[in-house]
Design a protein around this motif. Structure first.
Motif, PDB file in Angstrom:
ATOM      1  N   ASN A 228      28.712 -13.013  86.332  1.00 16.98           N
ATOM      2  CA  ASN A 228      29.962 -13.348  87.492  1.00 16.98           C
ATOM      3  C   ASN A 228      30.653 -14.353  86.670  1.00 16.98           C
ATOM      4  N   SER A 229      31.220 -13.926  85.484  1.00 16.32           N
ATOM      5  CA  SER A 229      31.867 -14.931  84.435  1.00 16.32           C
ATOM      6  C   SER A 229      33.044 -14.283  84.034  1.00 16.32           C
ATOM      7  N   VAL A 230      33.890 -15.026  83.619  1.00 17.41           N
ATOM      8  CA  VAL A 230      35.123 -14.638  82.646  1.00 17.41           C
ATOM      9  C   VAL A 230      35.111 -15.262  81.291  1.00 17.41           C
ATOM     10  N   ILE A 231      35.331 -14.219  80.500  1.00 21.21           N
ATOM     11  CA  ILE A 231      35.147 -14.855  79.097  1.00 21.21           C
ATOM     12  C   ILE A 231      36.361 -14.396  78.082  1.00 21.21           C
ATOM     13  N   ALA A 232      37.088 -15.245  77.698  1.00 18.86           N
ATOM     14  CA  ALA A 232      38.274 -14.606  76.756  1.00 18.86           C
ATOM     15  C   ALA A 232      38.117 -15.550  75.449  1.00 18.86           C
ATOM     16  N   THR A 233      37.484 -14.959  74.501  1.00 17.51           N
ATOM     17  CA  THR A 233      37.466 -15.696  73.159  1.00 17.51           C
ATOM     18  C   THR A 233      38.068 -15.107  71.939  1.00 17.51           C
ATOM     19  N   GLY A 234      37.709 -15.636  70.614  1.00 18.09           N
ATOM     20  CA  GLY A 234      37.957 -14.779  69.590  1.00 18.09           C
ATOM     21  C   GLY A 234      36.816 -14.017  69.051  1.00 18.09           C
ATOM     22  N   ASP A 235      35.571 -14.162  69.620  1.00 17.65           N
ATOM     23  CA  ASP A 235      34.644 -13.300  69.276  1.00 17.65           C
ATOM     24  C   ASP A 235      33.910 -12.890  70.062  1.00 17.65           C
ATOM     25  N   ASP A 236      32.599 -12.538  70.063  1.00 17.66           N
ATOM     26  CA  ASP A 236      31.975 -12.030  71.195  1.00 17.66           C
ATOM     27  C   ASP A 236      31.788 -12.525  72.361  1.00 17.66           C
ATOM     28  N   CYS A 237      32.311 -11.851  73.476  1.00 17.92           N
ATOM     29  CA  CYS A 237      31.880 -12.557  74.761  1.00 17.92           C
ATOM     30  C   CYS A 237      30.532 -12.955  75.170  1.00 17.92           C
ATOM     31  N   VAL A 238      29.740 -12.221  74.784  1.00 21.56           N
ATOM     32  CA  VAL A 238      28.351 -12.377  74.951  1.00 21.56           C
ATOM     33  C   VAL A 238      27.689 -11.837  73.676  1.00 21.56           C
ATOM     34  N   SER A 239      26.703 -12.561  72.930  1.00 22.11           N
ATOM     35  CA  SER A 239      25.868 -12.083  71.805  1.00 22.11           C
ATOM     36  C   SER A 239      24.653 -12.479  72.098  1.00 22.11           C
ATOM     37  N   ILE A 240      23.750 -11.458  71.716  1.00 19.43           N
ATOM     38  CA  ILE A 240      22.337 -11.629  71.824  1.00 19.43           C
ATOM     39  C   ILE A 240      21.680 -11.504  70.559  1.00 19.43           C
ATOM     40  N   VAL A 252      30.700  -9.453  84.309  1.00 12.92           N
ATOM     41  CA  VAL A 252      31.528 -10.093  83.525  1.00 12.92           C
ATOM     42  C   VAL A 252      32.848  -9.431  83.160  1.00 12.92           C
ATOM     43  N   THR A 253      33.966 -10.303  83.051  1.00 13.34           N
ATOM     44  CA  THR A 253      35.050  -9.811  82.430  1.00 13.34           C
ATOM     45  C   THR A 253      35.219 -10.344  81.062  1.00 13.34           C
ATOM     46  N   CYS A 254      35.510  -9.274  80.302  1.00 11.55           N
ATOM     47  CA  CYS A 254      35.534  -9.845  78.850  1.00 11.55           C
ATOM     48  C   CYS A 254      36.873  -9.163  78.253  1.00 11.55           C
ATOM     49  N   GLY A 255      37.487 -10.219  77.567  1.00 11.09           N
ATOM     50  CA  GLY A 255      38.798 -10.026  76.703  1.00 11.09           C
ATOM     51  C   GLY A 255      39.747 -10.922  77.196  1.00 11.09           C
TER      52      GLY A 255
END
Length: 416
Positions: A228-240, A252-255
């Protein structure tokens, strides 16, 4: 924007976290002791170094005998904090760090000389930690981005060591909730060597052009839920990363950004063990990748039991993507790799109910190793169209083996 909480079948661990079988996420009780950083000398003017006040408040709370002691960073205040470690274990089984104001990192890289430039704020060895409060961690990373060697490889004196904002290391049974993190110099949140961690209701932002500003990076960790998160960055929204298992990413909203990535894995020729990774109900908007697995040619080991389900795509460049052929060229660039006999074995990967539009011709791109094939890949209920009227999208596979079912558009390229 406030994300809307949704309920799903999250598994026993997630339900324990959300419904409070450990009390760190429960409302504060009357027995709680408050440790306000202002009471420990913080000036809160955004200019004075408040690190000592934060350290003193944490040490007092961590050593308190009361249940659920709480460090409070009050509202409508700006605090300047230099690199700092909040060390555990603490006397109480639960401890809260309530951020209502704004915590600022030093903005100039020059002031980091002689300090730990790898990490800004570290929570280390804490059990039952709750970081919450609707406040902000501001990494002030713009000057770092201009010095990044990854973005400016030919620059004399470019920076190879750049600080990660919020670090959860060797922690257990802990939650990060309702926090804003912005403009980190490098990764915004890292979960490292930790277990039973819930990251929810996060708002993470940095410019699309900012290098290596992953939203949430997980490595060497088990039983982590990102929800339940909103992520907007210059690289991976989530990386494992490596040696991670039982990781769930959902709602998750990514972009903008580089999507949700497993990897890169095996960069140093090491043996990789990544399994039980589940990504569902993620909406990608204008990202350079959708769901991605990336491994280095020289890596060993495995990445297996992975699922990507109920995914929506809006003008995503590489919607479904596996690249098993990461390598470095002599000039520091990547690509055009010579074949190797090694590779991370990618297997038991499911793609189900993935719909939307692609901004690239290859909507499905599975570039697996000629030496160590991808096996047990499943494509089902895939419908990806071009975001350009009248154009068709394709699928491209190299040594990728598996099955398809239901509608798969573009047509599956998997080998049996």
């Amino acid at each position: 924007m406030k994300a809307v909480v949704r309920t799903e079948k999250l598994g026993v661990f997630a339900l324990m976290l959300i419904f409070g079988l450990f009390s760190a996420d429960l409302p504060f009780s009357s027995a709680q002791t408050i440790f306000n950083v202002l009471d420990y000398g913080a000036k809160a003017d955004g200019k004075t170094d408040d690190s000592n006040a934060f350290s003193a408040a944490w040490k007092a709370a961590c050593s308190a005998a009361t249940q659920n002691p709480t460090v409070v960073v009050p509202s409508s205040k700006d605090f300047l904090v230099y690199p700092l470690t909040f060390q555990g274990p603490c006397k109480s089984s639960n401890i809260s760090f309530q951020v209502i104001g704004t915590i600022n990192a030093p903005s100039s890289p020059s002031v980091w000389r002689g300090r730990n430039a790898r990490r800004w704020l570290i929570f280390h060895g804490v059990t039952g930690l709750l970081i919450t409060g609707n406040g902000t961690f501001n990494g002030h990373g713009s000057e770092w981005w201009d010095l990044s060697c990854s973005d400016h490889p030919s620059m004399v004196g470019c920076a190879t060591i750049i600080p990660v904002a919020l670090n959860i290391i060797h922690c257990k049974h802990s939650t990060i909730s309702d926090i804003y993190t912005i403009n980190s110099a490098r990764y915004h949140v890292v979960v490292n060597q930790s277990s039973d961690i819930l990251v929810k209701n996060m708002h993470i932002t940095a410019p699309e052009s900012s290098p290596n500003t992953d939203g949430i990076h997980i490595e060497l960790s088990q039983n982590v839920l990102v929800n339940n998160s909103v992520i907007a960055t210059g690289d991976d929204c989530v990386s494992i990363g490596e040696l991670s298992s039982n990781i769930n990413v959902s709602y998750v909203t990514c972009g903008p950004g580089h999507g949700v990535s497993i990897g890169s894995l095996g960069r140093y020729g090491n043996s990789v063990k990544v399994e039980n990774i589940h990504v569902k109900k993620v909406n990608f908007k204008g990202t350079t990748n959708g769901v991605r697995i990336k491994t280095w040619q020289i890596g060993l080991g495995y990445a297996r039991k992975i699922s990507f389900e109920h995914i929506t795509l809006e003008s995503v460049k590489n919607p479904i993507y596996i690249d098993q052929n990461y390598c470095n060229n002599f000039d520091g660039t990547r690509g055009n790799c010579e074949p190797k006999s090694t590779g991370v074995h990618i297997s038991e990967v499911t793609y189900d109910d993935i719909v939307g539009t692609s901004s690239s011709n290859a909507a499905i791109y599975l570039n697996c190793s000629q030496s160590v094939a991808c096996t047990g890949i499943t494509l089902s209920n895939i419908k990806i169209e071009s975001n350009k009227s009248g154009q068709q999208v394709t699928s491209e596979c190299t040594n990728a083996h598996g099955t398809d079912s239901g509608v798969v558009q573009p047509k599956s390229c998997l080998q049996s």
